[in-house]
Design an enzyme around this catalytic site. Structure first.
Site, PDB file in Angstrom:
ATOM      1  CD  GLU A 322      -2.937  -1.093   2.434  1.00 43.74           C
ATOM      2  OE1 GLU A 322      -3.833  -1.674   2.767  1.00 43.74           O
ATOM      3  OE2 GLU A 322      -2.487  -0.241   3.413  1.00 43.74           O
ATOM      4  CB  CYS A 323       0.686   4.407   0.166  1.00 45.27           C
ATOM      5  SG  CYS A 323       0.751   6.239  -0.359  1.00 45.27           S
ATOM      6  N   GLY A 324       3.378   3.422   0.339  1.00 46.13           N
ATOM      7  CA  GLY A 324       4.742   3.626   0.586  1.00 46.13           C
ATOM      8  C   GLY A 324       5.226   2.134   0.372  1.00 46.13           C
TER       9      GLY A 324
END
Length: 435
Positions: A322-324
């Site tokens: 997720e994301c990072g």
């Protein structure tokens, strides 16, 4: 007859962001805790950083309340649990009181929690009354009182109090010589501020508190939900999930970890930033969001971590990024200075930081098990030739949102999922049976 509990509770809200909601909530939580009261704090809406500060201030875990992402029943269950454990519940609102769909005002009305309005009084006096009465009457909401932030003097506070008429001035807080430090995604993480507890103690000491107003607060009745309805089938029984957790991967909902455990999984934490390999017993990997752009050089040199994630991917181990977490799996990551660093290379493409927000808001991911709800908030962009396997749907507009990529056993997106919103979909993501 429905069972219920009674507890003092307040929703700390404001006319807009930037009024000092987080500072006031932290000061109030720390002050009450120092008085020996058991305090539980919640945060409205999707947020990772404010809850870390509020947890430090209150000494207890901070969970999310959101009528759409979390849902009414889980919100009610969390409030009921807090009422069992605490003398006081504080809920920090999101943005302005009426902003969003659903808004902090909607949450206040749903559970009968009165509003404590925070106002930045630094550039006003008698107009404070007009502002607060408008906040109360527009909805309307039940207005318990006001905390005037950035007050210049006792005389200034008296003018504000007189303007409020029938609404009590609950507390005042003077302008701070030293504010809580911030960066592009919000406040700096509490663990990075060496004197954070001194700052919180100082805020609590400077909060001038009206004990009579506090004692006059009515208790809030919170319905106790049916515990049997919350029981989760152990769809991940016997599975060990490796969870990245360090300063580069810190953005996850505590409820996500609870959900994985309730599904029967065992969690094994490891640190890519410390160049730790994925634990050998792991049958799945969870890479949450965080600040990989602040640690790009160290991640680029973490050979053991990179080799282990490539090996896991080649072996078909489910990986949810997720994301990072996704940023760390691209080919390269350009940090804020423009320096480009090689990443793990499981997701074809390049990531670069942007000066302005690239994504923000509540979203839902359609799955075979129904919608998995969550949010997005990022300042970077991924450039890739890969075609998304799906897109999230923005709430409430219903237009397409973040791209959702599937590369073998890897599922990657800027989308942060709130796992309790659809445990069956989460179980499928972490299972090898997921197509």
């Amino acid at each position: 007859m429905t069972a219920h509990l009674e507890v003092k509770a307040l929703l700390v809200a404001a006319v807009a962001s930037g009024q000092g909601k987080t500072t006031v909530t932290a000061a109030l939580a720390r002050k009450l805790a120092k008085q020996g009261k058991r305090v539980r704090v919640f945060k409205c809406g999707p947020d990772f950083i404010d809850p870390m500060l509020l947890e430090r201030a209150s000494g207890a875990p901070v969970r999310s309340l959101d009528l759409w992402m979390v849902g009414r029943e889980l919100c009610r269950s969390q409030l009921a649990q807090a009422a069992v454990e605490a003398d006081v519940i504080l809920i920090e609102g999101v943005m302005g009181l009426y902003d969003g769909a659903p808004s902090s005002a909607d949450l206040s009305r749903e559970f009968g929690v009165p509003v404590m309005a925070v106002i930045d009084a630094s550039a006003m006096a008698q107009t404070a009354g007009a502002l607060v009465h408008g906040l109360r009457d527009y909805g309307p909401v039940e207005m318990a009182g006001v905390v005037a932030n950035r007050v210049a003097s006792e005389g200034h506070a008296r003018m504000v109090a007189a303007s409020l008429r029938d609404i009590p001035l609950f507390a005042t807080l003077p302008r701070q010589a030293k504010s809580l430090p911030e960066r592009h995604l919000g406040l700096v993480l509490p663990g990075e501020v060496s004197d954070i507890d001194d700052l919180l103690d100082n805020l609590a000491d400077q909060l001038v508190f009206d004990e009579a107003a506090w004692n006059s607060l009515r208790p809030v009745r919170i319905e106790i939900p049916d515990a049997a309805a919350m029981v989760q089938a152990p769809l991940l029984a016997g599975l060990t999930i490796a969870v990245a957790r360090d300063p580069a991967f810190m953005f996850l909902y505590p409820a996500n970890l609870d959900t994985l455990r309730q599904l029967g999984a065992t969690l094994a934490f490891f640190s890519p930033l410390a160049d730790e390999a994925i634990p050998v017993e792991a049958g799945a990997v969870y890479l949450p969001g965080g600040y990989p752009e602040l640690h790009a050089q160290a991640l680029s040199q973490a050979a053991a971590w990179q080799a282990s994630i490539r090996t896991a991917h080649a072996a078909g181990v489910p990986i949810v990024a997720e994301c990072g977490g996704m940023m760390a799996l691209a080919d390269t990551l350009a940090d804020q200075s423009g320096a480009v660093w090689p990443m793990a290379g499981l997701l074809q493409g390049t990531v670069a930081m942007q000066p302005r927000l690239a994504g923000l808001g509540s979203q839902g991911l359609p799955t075979a098990q129904g919608v998995l709800r969550g949010h997005t908030f990022h300042y970077s962009k991924l450039e890739t030739v890969l075609e998304p396997a799906a897109h999230t749907i923005k709430h409430p507009s219903t237009v397409p949102g973040e791209a959702w990529y599937r590369v073998g056993s890897l599922a990657a997106s800027y989308f942060h999922a709130y796992f309790p919103s659809n445990p069956a979909a989460v179980a499928a993501l972490f299972s090898r049976s997921e197509p």
